[in-house]
Design a protein around this motif. Sequence first.
Motif, PDB file in Angstrom:
ATOM      1  N   ARG A  44     -58.663 -84.226 -11.772  1.00  0.00           N
ATOM      2  CA  ARG A  44     -59.138 -82.910 -11.373  1.00  0.00           C
ATOM      3  C   ARG A  44     -59.871 -83.005 -10.038  1.00  0.00           C
ATOM      4  NH1 ARG A  44     -64.745 -81.481 -14.681  1.00  0.00           N
ATOM      5  NH2 ARG A  44     -66.019 -82.823 -13.375  1.00  0.00           N
ATOM      6  N   TYR A  45     -59.928 -81.876  -9.342  1.00  0.00           N
ATOM      7  CA  TYR A  45     -60.772 -81.786  -8.151  1.00  0.00           C
ATOM      8  C   TYR A  45     -61.387 -80.395  -8.112  1.00  0.00           C
ATOM      9  CZ  TYR A  45     -56.455 -79.791  -6.114  1.00  0.00           C
ATOM     10  OH  TYR A  45     -55.323 -79.052  -5.868  1.00  0.00           O
ATOM     11  N   CYS A  46     -62.525 -80.307  -7.449  1.00  0.00           N
ATOM     12  CA  CYS A  46     -63.307 -79.066  -7.416  1.00  0.00           C
ATOM     13  C   CYS A  46     -63.089 -78.347  -6.090  1.00  0.00           C
ATOM     14  CB  CYS A  46     -64.791 -79.393  -7.611  1.00  0.00           C
ATOM     15  SG  CYS A  46     -65.853 -77.939  -7.627  1.00  0.00           S
ATOM     16  N   LEU A  47     -62.647 -77.106  -6.145  1.00  0.00           N
ATOM     17  CA  LEU A  47     -62.428 -76.320  -4.935  1.00  0.00           C
ATOM     18  C   LEU A  47     -63.712 -75.680  -4.416  1.00  0.00           C
ATOM     19  CD1 LEU A  47     -59.107 -74.416  -5.772  1.00  0.00           C
ATOM     20  CD2 LEU A  47     -59.395 -76.458  -4.349  1.00  0.00           C
ATOM     21  N   SER A  48     -64.728 -75.569  -5.267  1.00  0.00           N
ATOM     22  CA  SER A  48     -65.894 -74.747  -4.936  1.00  0.00           C
ATOM     23  C   SER A  48     -67.156 -75.552  -4.637  1.00  0.00           C
ATOM     24  CB  SER A  48     -66.184 -73.797  -6.108  1.00  0.00           C
ATOM     25  OG  SER A  48     -66.345 -74.530  -7.308  1.00  0.00           O
ATOM     26  N   LYS A  49     -67.039 -76.855  -4.467  1.00  0.00           N
ATOM     27  CA  LYS A  49     -68.237 -77.689  -4.354  1.00  0.00           C
ATOM     28  C   LYS A  49     -69.093 -77.349  -3.144  1.00  0.00           C
ATOM     29  CE  LYS A  49     -65.577 -81.482  -2.253  1.00  0.00           C
ATOM     30  NZ  LYS A  49     -65.175 -82.911  -2.428  1.00  0.00           N
ATOM     31  N   GLU A  50     -68.524 -76.736  -2.118  1.00  0.00           N
ATOM     32  CA  GLU A  50     -69.306 -76.377  -0.933  1.00  0.00           C
ATOM     33  C   GLU A  50     -69.804 -74.934  -0.975  1.00  0.00           C
ATOM     34  OE1 GLU A  50     -70.191 -78.633   1.202  1.00  0.00           O
ATOM     35  OE2 GLU A  50     -68.975 -80.152   0.177  1.00  0.00           O
ATOM     36  N   TRP A  51     -69.470 -74.205  -2.032  1.00  0.00           N
ATOM     37  CA  TRP A  51     -69.888 -72.808  -2.117  1.00  0.00           C
ATOM     38  C   TRP A  51     -71.243 -72.711  -2.811  1.00  0.00           C
ATOM     39  CZ3 TRP A  51     -64.784 -70.864  -4.799  1.00  0.00           C
ATOM     40  CH2 TRP A  51     -63.693 -71.183  -3.985  1.00  0.00           C
ATOM     41  N   ASP A  52     -71.863 -71.569  -2.681  1.00  0.00           N
ATOM     42  CA  ASP A  52     -73.125 -71.315  -3.385  1.00  0.00           C
ATOM     43  C   ASP A  52     -73.066 -69.905  -3.962  1.00  0.00           C
ATOM     44  OD1 ASP A  52     -75.629 -71.931  -4.355  1.00  0.00           O
ATOM     45  OD2 ASP A  52     -76.683 -71.351  -2.519  1.00  0.00           O
ATOM     46  N   MET A  53     -72.081 -69.698  -4.834  1.00  0.00           N
ATOM     47  CA  MET A  53     -71.793 -68.364  -5.359  1.00  0.00           C
ATOM     48  C   MET A  53     -71.364 -68.477  -6.816  1.00  0.00           C
ATOM     49  SD  MET A  53     -68.941 -65.638  -3.975  1.00  0.00           S
ATOM     50  CE  MET A  53     -67.577 -66.762  -4.239  1.00  0.00           C
ATOM     51  N   GLN A  54     -71.756 -67.509  -7.624  1.00  0.00           N
ATOM     52  CA  GLN A  54     -71.326 -67.475  -9.014  1.00  0.00           C
ATOM     53  C   GLN A  54     -69.900 -66.961  -9.101  1.00  0.00           C
ATOM     54  OE1 GLN A  54     -71.909 -68.718 -11.642  1.00  0.00           O
ATOM     55  NE2 GLN A  54     -71.784 -67.430 -13.444  1.00  0.00           N
ATOM     56  N   LEU A  55     -69.036 -67.705  -9.780  1.00  0.00           N
ATOM     57  CA  LEU A  55     -67.648 -67.323  -9.970  1.00  0.00           C
ATOM     58  C   LEU A  55     -67.518 -66.565 -11.284  1.00  0.00           C
ATOM     59  CD1 LEU A  55     -65.949 -70.674  -8.928  1.00  0.00           C
ATOM     60  CD2 LEU A  55     -66.890 -68.852  -7.487  1.00  0.00           C
ATOM     61  N   GLY A  56     -66.772 -65.472 -11.265  1.00  0.00           N
ATOM     62  CA  GLY A  56     -66.703 -64.584 -12.409  1.00  0.00           C
ATOM     63  C   GLY A  56     -67.618 -63.397 -12.208  1.00  0.00           C
ATOM     64  N   ASP A  57     -67.721 -62.575 -13.219  1.00  0.00           N
ATOM     65  CA  ASP A  57     -68.470 -61.319 -13.147  1.00  0.00           C
ATOM     66  C   ASP A  57     -69.770 -61.448 -13.942  1.00  0.00           C
ATOM     67  OD1 ASP A  57     -69.398 -58.721 -13.137  1.00  0.00           O
ATOM     68  OD2 ASP A  57     -67.731 -57.892 -14.293  1.00  0.00           O
ATOM     69  N   SER A  58     -70.912 -61.459 -13.243  1.00  0.00           N
ATOM     70  CA  SER A  58     -72.218 -61.560 -13.902  1.00  0.00           C
ATOM     71  C   SER A  58     -72.998 -60.248 -13.848  1.00  0.00           C
ATOM     72  CB  SER A  58     -73.043 -62.676 -13.260  1.00  0.00           C
ATOM     73  OG  SER A  58     -72.467 -63.930 -13.503  1.00  0.00           O
ATOM     74  N   MET A  59     -72.335 -59.159 -13.500  1.00  0.00           N
ATOM     75  CA  MET A  59     -72.995 -57.861 -13.399  1.00  0.00           C
ATOM     76  C   MET A  59     -73.386 -57.332 -14.778  1.00  0.00           C
ATOM     77  SD  MET A  59     -73.641 -55.471 -10.928  1.00  0.00           S
ATOM     78  CE  MET A  59     -72.298 -55.392  -9.710  1.00  0.00           C
ATOM     79  N   ILE A  60     -74.582 -56.766 -14.865  1.00  0.00           N
ATOM     80  CA  ILE A  60     -75.059 -56.158 -16.112  1.00  0.00           C
ATOM     81  C   ILE A  60     -74.906 -54.643 -16.023  1.00  0.00           C
ATOM     82  CG2 ILE A  60     -77.205 -55.528 -17.284  1.00  0.00           C
ATOM     83  CD1 ILE A  60     -78.047 -58.315 -17.327  1.00  0.00           C
ATOM     84  N   GLY A  61     -74.427 -54.038 -17.107  1.00  0.00           N
ATOM     85  CA  GLY A  61     -74.333 -52.587 -17.214  1.00  0.00           C
ATOM     86  C   GLY A  61     -74.445 -52.203 -18.672  1.00  0.00           C
TER      87      GLY A  61
END
Length: 666
Positions: A289-306
């Motif tokens: 496996r390899y990680c595509l997001s290791k240099e990002w600083d963002m939550q992947l997916g939807d974390s919005m509350i409603g």
Amino acid sequence: MSKDKRALIAEDLTNISVHSDPQLTPDGSAYAYVSTKATENNDYESNIFFQSLHESDAKQWTFGEKNSNPRFSPDGKKVVFQSSRSGLPQLWLLSTEGGEAKQLTTFKNGATSPEWSKDGKHIIFSASLDQDDDVENQKEHSNEERQKEKEEKSKQPLVVNRLKYKSDAQGFHDNKRSQIVVLDVENESFTQLTTADAHHNVEDISPDGNLVLFTANLNVEADYELINDLFTINLTTKEVVKLTDGEGAYNSACFSPSGNKIASFGHEYAYMGATLNELYVFDVATSERYCLSKEWDMQLGDSMIGDTRLGQSTTGPVWSKDENKLFFIGTDFGATGLYQVTLNSELEVLYKDENHVFGFSYNEVNDSFVLGISTPTNPCNFYQLKQDSELVRLTNSNTDFLSEVSLSEPETLTITAEDGWEIQGWLLRPYGFEEGKKHPFVLEIHGGPHAMYGQTFFHEMQLLAAKGYVVLYTNPRGSHGYGQEFVDACRTDYGGKDYTDLMRAVDYVLDAYDFIDEDRLGVTGGSYGGFMTNWIVGHTNRFKAAVTQRSISNWLSFYGVSDIGFFFTKWEHGLNLLDDPTKLWEISPLKYAENVETPLLILHGEQDFRCPVEQGEQLFITLKHLRKEVEFVRFPGSNHELSRSGKPEMRIERLNHICRWFEEYL
């Protein structure tokens, strides 16, 4: 906020249709979706709709009960879906040309989450089974038989021998496990793929139809772990291959079009429950496996509350047809958007605005998307996102509701915390707002704490604005949307800088807006927001009224009574009960009950296993014994999700109690 329209009321919850789960047809010319609405019998009804991308109106395909999870066959001629019309969730098959639906499963405990094989010959699904169940001889019980079984079970004592013996979603667990079953569509025969003493979640099936991808924890120590590994199982040999190393939690996995790769969200608990998701790609042949997001600083997916988001939707990752890109929803600075990444980790925003992208469907024929989008003044609509980035609106939902009701547009704020960190927030002006007039104020605090308020429709916020309050909601440190350091910053510091972030936000709006009456301030929040409401009233008297919902008051007892207490306490505070009970007491709002001078309304669901009702009860009894101004409202049959998916009548009661308390004291 228009005065030409009426003010929102609590009962408007029953006037809102909530859309979810867009699914494009294989040829990309149309899509299906699910629409959910409260019914007159105090429940919800979900139905499947179908709309051509070239037509302005959608056709309703199902009527009554709960219908969901529509999935088109590869040739687009049929759709399998999940329906409770026979009493339990079962799988049904419908021709896209019309006609009556055919029931495919009659499993005793139901069947859910169907997925087609790429050749259309098989449907893979989940079923709750006992160890000795025979999938070829499943018979669905009648309502009378189910009621009798329930009554018999209620007469038996509950024997507990597992650490994880209950959950807020399911209540007390039984010995059944979610297993993966394959339906041969032509022969109408069933084969059980998995049998281990664990819950198995279907993720995808390979393009050649040989492998099913699933997640589970098959470790011996599973009862003590929160691991969710990725596996493949061969449909013919039933050989299971483990792709991950038993150190993390993986989800939303899918095969690439060639079947040579797998993409998945996941993480390995580097920051416990505050860890950002990563995007991994696995080589099927080597399991590397390899990680595509290791240099990002963002939550992947939807974390919005409603509080009006009913139903599930795809948030990614989803492969492009050429297998060189992946699409997913990302959570960032109070909004969510659709992103694209190449296998070289080159990130691109395909769509992002000041709103909430809650789901999407991708079609490889024309490289287009259908997006589900909510805004602060519109619960939901679907849009087509074309190759040239043009956004075309497909639905015009909730038109009657929106034409009648006045809604407040939020003003985005940036607040500087005591240590210089920037805190994002939003302010709603009240219905009937008048310049030069002083208005009462309510601070809303979200739960989690690792979640995010933002640019989505929130009925409760709009209701308070409709009742004449200035409403402030913020994302203090600990919230998602602002990077790993930010979301981790409240761990081991509950009641510390997260508290001062909130107080600084209140100070900011009092300085910036002269229409807020500083002598009529209210505060409310649920779950972690309930903890913080309890903490606030024990540490300051600036608020004249408070409503604490599904709250935590005592970390000592929370450890043993919550369905997550035995690990959440360690995750968030760095210690378990026996490590340092004195420290847990120091951060328990109950300790500061003598300081409380703010009239406090305590709202709690009787069946809440996440923050059990004893948390509210301890706080009430203590405050009442001290002769404080306090009231306790207990909602029967309601769990931790009362405000979001509880029975409509209970949700409305809850909102009316909140409004009543603030009206009385503000």
